[in-house]
Motif scaffolding. Structure first.
Motif, PDB file in Angstrom:
ATOM      1  N   ARG C 228       0.613  -1.151  -0.120  1.00  0.00           N
ATOM      2  CA  ARG C 228      -0.018  -0.004   0.168  1.00  0.00           C
ATOM      3  C   ARG C 228       0.835   1.152  -0.086  1.00  0.00           C
ATOM      4  O   ARG C 228       0.516   2.277  -0.794  1.00  0.00           O
ATOM      5  N   PHE C 229       2.188   1.182   0.769  1.00  0.00           N
ATOM      6  CA  PHE C 229       2.754   2.433   0.607  1.00  0.00           C
ATOM      7  C   PHE C 229       4.083   2.501  -0.053  1.00  0.00           C
ATOM      8  O   PHE C 229       5.025   2.967   0.218  1.00  0.00           O
ATOM      9  N   GLY C 230       4.116   1.311  -0.817  1.00  0.00           N
ATOM     10  CA  GLY C 230       5.544   1.082  -1.658  1.00  0.00           C
ATOM     11  C   GLY C 230       6.660   1.077  -0.823  1.00  0.00           C
ATOM     12  O   GLY C 230       7.723   1.637  -0.951  1.00  0.00           O
ATOM     13  N   VAL C 231       6.449   0.245   0.247  1.00  0.00           N
ATOM     14  CA  VAL C 231       7.797   0.093   1.196  1.00  0.00           C
ATOM     15  C   VAL C 231       8.835  -0.780   0.821  1.00  0.00           C
ATOM     16  O   VAL C 231       8.629  -1.730   0.113  1.00  0.00           O
ATOM     17  N   VAL C 232      10.158  -0.232   0.928  1.00  0.00           N
ATOM     18  CA  VAL C 232      11.293  -0.916   0.174  1.00  0.00           C
ATOM     19  C   VAL C 232      12.334  -1.150   1.067  1.00  0.00           C
ATOM     20  O   VAL C 232      12.371  -0.432   2.225  1.00  0.00           O
ATOM     21  N   GLU C 327      14.815   0.808  -2.681  1.00  0.00           N
ATOM     22  CA  GLU C 327      14.998   1.089  -4.193  1.00  0.00           C
ATOM     23  C   GLU C 327      14.820   2.300  -4.444  1.00  0.00           C
ATOM     24  O   GLU C 327      14.081   3.313  -4.060  1.00  0.00           O
ATOM     25  N   ARG C 346      13.742   8.928  -7.896  1.00  0.00           N
ATOM     26  CA  ARG C 346      12.778   8.214  -7.149  1.00  0.00           C
ATOM     27  C   ARG C 346      13.440   7.839  -5.723  1.00  0.00           C
ATOM     28  O   ARG C 346      14.383   6.689  -5.747  1.00  0.00           O
ATOM     29  N   TYR C 350      10.906   9.069  -0.025  1.00  0.00           N
ATOM     30  CA  TYR C 350       9.707   9.693  -0.486  1.00  0.00           C
ATOM     31  C   TYR C 350       8.165   9.039  -0.165  1.00  0.00           C
ATOM     32  O   TYR C 350       7.659   9.809   0.616  1.00  0.00           O
ATOM     33  N   SER C 351       8.167   7.882  -0.226  1.00  0.00           N
ATOM     34  CA  SER C 351       6.962   7.144   0.518  1.00  0.00           C
ATOM     35  C   SER C 351       7.297   6.772   1.823  1.00  0.00           C
ATOM     36  O   SER C 351       6.143   6.884   2.644  1.00  0.00           O
ATOM     37  N   MET C 354       6.853  10.295   3.791  1.00  0.00           N
ATOM     38  CA  MET C 354       5.711  11.132   4.049  1.00  0.00           C
ATOM     39  C   MET C 354       4.494  10.095   4.278  1.00  0.00           C
ATOM     40  O   MET C 354       4.024  10.299   5.308  1.00  0.00           O
ATOM     41  N   ALA C 355       3.935   9.472   3.290  1.00  0.00           N
ATOM     42  CA  ALA C 355       2.671   8.733   3.505  1.00  0.00           C
ATOM     43  C   ALA C 355       2.916   8.001   4.507  1.00  0.00           C
ATOM     44  O   ALA C 355       2.045   7.585   5.389  1.00  0.00           O
ATOM     45  N   GLU C 358       3.362   9.314   8.103  1.00  0.00           N
ATOM     46  CA  GLU C 358       2.099   9.799   8.544  1.00  0.00           C
ATOM     47  C   GLU C 358       1.133   8.726   9.181  1.00  0.00           C
ATOM     48  O   GLU C 358       0.246   8.826  10.120  1.00  0.00           O
ATOM     49  N   ILE C 383      13.577  13.403  -0.802  1.00  0.00           N
ATOM     50  CA  ILE C 383      11.835  13.621  -1.082  1.00  0.00           C
ATOM     51  C   ILE C 383      11.805  14.826  -1.732  1.00  0.00           C
ATOM     52  O   ILE C 383      10.930  14.661  -2.790  1.00  0.00           O
TER      53      ILE C 383
END
Lengths: 174, 601, 385
Positions: C228-232, C327, C346, C350-351, C354-355, C358, C383
């Motif tokens: 869901r949050f593109g965790v890497v 990544e 990228r 960033y992910s 932020m998202a 939060e 970011i």
């Protein structure tokens, strides 16, 4: 790769398919079909990871290219879905319900390119450019050099081009 | 929570007993590493001020500024670096074609008095402004195995020596489009070549046109300063390549072959459309004496300026030395005619086989025309000055070359010797080889002293021309078998300590004999002034060597201009073309009645 | 649900700041726990966070815009500045993207040297991070050890590349220099010391009751959050999923090196810290392998067309590499001119920053906020770029 493309093309209207590497391909989707295509890829083709969302400003053609880059963790391949938007009326459907961080990307795209994503939470809030007055700065018609020359003071240059300098000194009349 | 987890953090106290590893930088300054990218150094002996560093600097932190000390082939500018902008990426060091710019490992600079001009604060010109790190040995240099510039030129294909001695086919094959673009890509556009070129051709401009595959733009750039580009693309003496900044560490850009590529890419018929220009006729008439490169160049630009032009040429075809002095394998007649025909097609009236002073009177020309440009050239070969020079089989290099051009047999026999070391000597010797004779070159000095183009010397050696250096001709005798005996002596090079090049001095008693079928003298040419006779030539002053004229080629008679080999010091095609261009502009102003600055040098 | 939380109406929590029951406070933008500048706007009830808004923009330098009007060679010195603590990934990816569009293959030795440089920078970056992580939980000692030791790694960089922070080493086409004399011996010494230091850090961090009690259970990334949050990166590996681009999509010479993907299952801050600690050891081992296996001679650079007027054929590509945060990718579009049409960076922060932050911050004690933030390993400069 080709299999994925064939599967997609049987369901959606695609154009400009281009395989860049064994594990990377790009294709352009109709604007109206993007959200369903991307949902289909996420839920059925296992492209569960949204790598990035970005936009390329093709000022000359009057288009914004939106790129959604997806990743499949089982096949380890990247697939880029591209949508061309009219620059004058840059509105796109939101995908924040599919990925949490899409919200942030859409907010940034709104701020930097002026592409609107109605319904995306907080899309109108400034992210980086609080109290920015000018046009969306990542648009190509925003001239950063001009802006900085108008806004900031510069240490003046003393540069002389060798070719001009030689001409002035050696053969001013020729 | 177990006891271990409470106690184990106390382990940190162990460190309290260790030696601290703090570096006391103020007391003992820590030098940067061997490769550290610190403040710049510039070796002024090497720097030519090409501006590549300023070009590649993405922070615009390098300004090229004029300095007082300069040297040959140097723009007179030096990089001044603004450390308020520099990001220490060292791309300027990597791109530097001369290798003069480096970085020291110094990274501290204390500046006092920040109330001075903001343009001078934390800015300096390396090498010119003295700094403590000027002689620092350590610091960033371009490292082995990494080279940003492209130092090797694209190889030009040419006929093999064995192949080319059998014919007069052009030996250089010319670039293909890919090769030309690749070669054009090497140029770093410093423009030092433009200053050096006698005609000041916009060399970076037409190289850029090749790179961008815009042949038409390239041709226009060529014709702006040179109406014989096809010729220069083959036989130019290319001073530009000598100063090319890439030649300092590698090979110069093949400027000559790139020019040739441009002209070869356009058919003769297209020139007219390409270079189409509306011309307003001025109603003035200009006479041009001699259809060599100078005269043709003047004719082209005068025609473009709207004047009508008549050319008087003593030979049966136009071209002058280009036609009669350069062998066909270097400059095919087709290429020469392509350029000349285009100039004539613009409306020049050519009187062939008309020698001024013999067939037509200078006074008549003076009266009939509004201005005169004379580019007679140097046609009288110098004599060797030895006994036996008047024997039947002793001739001059120019004579041989002219006979071959006219299609006549120069009757060389099977074994010739050429005396001299210039380009005419090379051409004569190689022509002899191409005609099937054996050829020797006898030169007074050493091989490296030869005034001939080194490429021509190399090609002559490839074609089995035998070089005898440090040999002074003494006498020519008739041999009993109808051949000639050239008697010559060995010389040694003596340096008289005056700083001039060493001169050859005959070794006492040295005497060698060489039996040859023909002795060809090619030790230089002089001007001939038979044409300059009549009532109207009185104002024209003859100096010690040549006619006196200002830099525009204007003699003391306002109407008479001169140019070409008889006027300039360098005596090559491009200088003659430049003279023609310069005089044409001056003539244009004169005809328009403008005042002209009186400068002489 | 805790009664401290405000009532939820229509999926949104509703609360009145004037009721005196809630407090709004800012953390940052100048906070020592953040490697860069970003701020969190926290709505708290008692000492628990009920809402977190991230604010970035303090470090925006507009790299993507800058690159649009710079020649490719002139982009090379600026890309490293996108991420301050780990610049090399940017250098590598920019070079790799340019090389791919140009169709240039770099020499073998340059590949090894690039890998070496990337692993060294991983080590340096992790030293920076572990200092922040321990510092956030009150263990300033470890922070001092590790940040000081990072300088020894920077010494290695200085000798190899000529600079400490912005190395500007991986130029499109290859690298700018081979190993200097004596470098390997120096590196061995630094690596031995690093290995020893890591063991000490292990002892005082993972066997520390304070650290344990605060880090365990903090900011659990459950598997459903990952997609869901593109965790890497290590954040995923801390949740028991073995994903590592160095194994999954090998680049440079990673396929010739021997290493395993380190994972932990708990998904909390403690697990992520442990994964990163293991990866530091792994990095040390990789650097040793590279030094042993790399070719000692050979070209370093494939000559590109003249960089002063280099035009890259039209096309687009995406290249990625495993950075310390996961990544990292460069999406480059060329229109065939001298300037890139668009380069999108990228950054994994960033992910994460932020998202995801939060989302995870809700319910966390305010004292643990930066512990959480650093456990996601966010570098704000990447970011906003």
């Amino acid at each position: 790769m080709n299999k994925i493309y064939e599967d997609l093309s049987s369901r959606f209207t695609l154009s400009d398919y281009h395989q860049q590497r064994d594990n990377l391909a790009f294709v352009t989707v109709e604007k109206a079909q993007l959200v369903s295509a991307i949902t289909y890829m996420r839920d059925y083709l296992k492209f569960t990871h949204l790598v990035l969302m970005t936009s390329v400003d093709w000022l000359e053609q009057g288009k914004f290219q939106l790129t959604y880059l997806l990743h499949n963790y089982e096949l380890h391949v990247n697939f880029g879905l591209k949508v061309m938007l009219d620059r004058d009326n840059a509105v796109m459907d939101t995908i924040h319900h599919l990925w949490g961080h899409a919200r942030v990307y859409q907010r940034e795209l709104h701020e930097m390119f002026g592409i609107d994503f109605p319904g995306s939470p907080g899309v109108n809030e400034p992210m980086i450019l609080e109290s920015w007055q000018g046009p969306p700065p990542m648009r190509r018609d925003f001239d950063t050099k001009k802006y900085s020359e108008e806004t900031f003071d510069h240490r003046p240059r003393q540069h002389v081009e060798p070719e001009d300098y030689l001409r002035q000194n050696l053969y001013p009349e020729d | 929570m177990n006891l271990k987890d409470v106690l184990s953090p106390l382990y940190v106290w162990k460190r309290a007993f260790e030696k601290p590893y703090t570096i006391k930088t103020l007391k003992e300054p820590r030098p940067g590493a061997d490769r550290y990218r610190g403040f710049h150094q510039n070796d002024l002996d090497k720097c030519i001020g090409c501006g590549s560093c300023a070009e590649i600097c993405q922070n615009v932190s390098i300004d090229m500024i004029p300095v007082s000390e300069t040297k040959e082939g140097d723009s007179g500018l030096r990089p001044k670096i603004d450390y308020g902008r520099c990001c220490w990426c060292a791309l300027c060091v990597d791109i530097c074609p001369s290798g003069s710019l480096t970085m020291s490992n110094a990274y501290t600079w204390v500046e006092e008095g920040l109330d001075k001009d903001v343009r001078e604060t934390f800015c300096f010109t390396p090498g010119v402004d003295k700094k403590p790190w000027d002689n620092e040995e350590k610091g960033y240099r371009r490292l082995e195995g990494y080279e940003l510039s492209i130092l090797e030129r694209v190889k030009m294909e040419e006929l093999a020596p064995a192949e080319r001695v059998n014919s007069f086919i052009e030996m250089v094959k010319g670039f293909s489009k890919e090769q030309a673009k690749k070669e054009a890509d090497r140029c770093i556009e410093c423009g030092i070549c433009t200053a050096t070129c006698p005609g000041h051709m916009d060399i970076p401009g037409y190289i850029r046109a090749i790179r961008e595959d815009d042949i038409e733009a390239g041709i226009k750039i060529l014709y702006a300063t040179n109406p014989l580009p096809g010729v220069c693309g083959r036989i130019c003496t290319r001073r530009c390549e000598e100063v090319c900044s890439l030649s300092l560490r590698g090979e110069a850009v093949s400027i000559r072959w790139l020019k040739r590529y441009l002209t070869d890419s356009v058919e003769a018929e297209k020139y007219r459309d390409l270079l189409h220009d509306e011309v307003v006729p001025s109603g003035k008439k200009v006479a041009i004496i001699g259809a060599g490169p100078g005269g043709l160049s003047a004719a082209y630009y005068l025609l473009r300026m709207g004047h009508s032009v008549e050319i008087f040429e003593q030979n049966e075809a136009a071209g002058g030395m280009l036609r009669y002095g350069i062998p066909e394998y270097r400059l095919p007649y087709g290429s020469l005619d392509k350029d000349i025909d285009f100039i004539i097609s613009l409306g020049a009236k050519v009187h062939l086989n008309t020698k001024v002073g013999r067939d037509v009177n200078f006074d008549d020309i003076y009266k009939d025309f509004d201005a005169i440009f004379a580019g007679i050239g140097l046609s009288e070969s110098f004599k060797i000055g030895v006994e036996g020079e008047d024997l039947p089989n002793v001739t001059s290099g120019l004579n041989i070359l002219k006979l071959v051009t006219l299609g006549q047999d120069p009757q060389l026999g099977d074994d010739v010797v050429v005396i001299g070391g210039g380009n005419v000597a090379m051409d004569a010797a190689r022509t002899a080889r191409h005609l099937g004779a054996k050829a020797k070159v006898l030169y007074r000095r050493r091989l490296e002293d030869m005034p001939a183009d080194p490429v021509e010397v190399r090609e002559a050696i490839e074609e089995d021309v035998e070089f005898i250096t440090q040999g002074i001709p003494l006498k020519i005798e008739q041999a009993p078998d109808g051949k000639l005996d050239l008697i010559w002596g060995k010389a040694e090079m003596v340096d008289d300590g005056s700083g001039k090049r060493p001169s050859p001095v005959l070794i006492e008693g040295s005497r060698e004999v060489m039996r040859v079928s023909k002795v060809i003298a090619a030790i230089g040419q002089g001007a001939e002034y038979g044409w300059l006779e009549g009532e109207t030539t009185k104002q024209v002053k003859l100096g010690k060597w040549k006619i006196e004229a200002d830099r525009w080629g204007r003699t003391d008679d306002q109407k008479i201009y001169i140019g070409g080999d008889m006027f300039n010091k360098t005596a090559d095609a491009i200088s003659a073309i430049a003279d023609g261009h310069r005089s044409a502009r001056s003539i244009d102003s004169y005809l328009a009645g403008e005042e002209y600055p009186k400068d002489r040098f | 649900m805790n009664d401290k939380y405000p009532p939820i109406v229509d999926g949104k929590s509703v609360y009145d700041l004037d009721s005196q029951k809630y407090l709004k406070m800012w953390q940052g933008p100048q906070h020592p726990g953040v490697t860069g500048n970003m701020s969190l706007e926290l709505d708290i009830s008692g000492d628990q966070i009920i809402k977190c808004n991230t604010h970035v923009g303090y470090l925006h330098r507009g790299f993507e815009k800058l690159m649009e009007r710079r020649r490719y060679i002139n982009c090379f010195p600026i890309v490293c500045r996108i991420c301050v603590p780990e610049p090399d990934t940017n250098e590598y990816l920019f070079a790799a993207a340019t090389e791919e569009l140009l169709g240039v293959e770099i020499p073998e030795r340059a590949k090894w040297l690039r890998t070496l440089d990337l692993e060294l920078s991983r080590l340096a970056s992790f030293f920076m991070w572990i200092g922040g992580q321990s510092g956030a939980f009150g263990s300033g000692t470890v922070a001092q050890w590790s940040i000081a030791y990072r300088d020894y790694v920077l010494d290695l960089f200085e000798e190899l590349t000529g600079a400490r922070i912005y190395h500007m080493y991986m130029i499109p086409g290859g690298v700018r220099g081979g190993l200097p004399e004596g470098w390997i011996q120096h590196a061995e010494k630094v690596l031995d010391g690093a290995s020893k230091l890591l063991d000490e850090i292990y002892y005082v961090t993972f066997h520390n009751s304070v650290f344990k009690s605060r880090a365990k259970g903090l900011g659990i990334i459950t598997p459903d959050l990952i997609d869901r949050f593109g965790v890497v990166g290590p954040n995923v590996r801390g949740s028991g999923i073995a994903r590592d681009l160095r194994k999954d999509s090998p680049y440079l010479v990673y396929d010739q090196l021997d290493f395993n993907i380190e994972t932990e299952t708990a998904g909390d801050t403690y697990a992520r810290t442990l994964v990163r600690w293991k990866e530091m050891h792994q990095s040390i081992s990789l650097i040793r392998q590279i030094i042993m296996l790399m070719p000692k001679s050979g070209p370093l650079y494939t000559t590109l067309p003249n960089v002063l007027h280099l035009k890259v054929p039209a096309g687009e590509t995406y290249v990625k590499a495993e950075s310390t945060r996961g990544e990292y990718g460069y999406y480059m579009v060329s229109d065939g001119s001298e300037f890139p049409r668009k380069v999108t960076v990228r950054g994994p922060s960033y992910s994460h920053g932020m998202a995801l932050l939060e989302h995870l911050a809700v319910g966390v004690n305010i004292a643990d906020t930066h512990g959480l933030m650093i456990s996601l390993h966010t570098y704000p400069p990447e970011i906003e770029r």
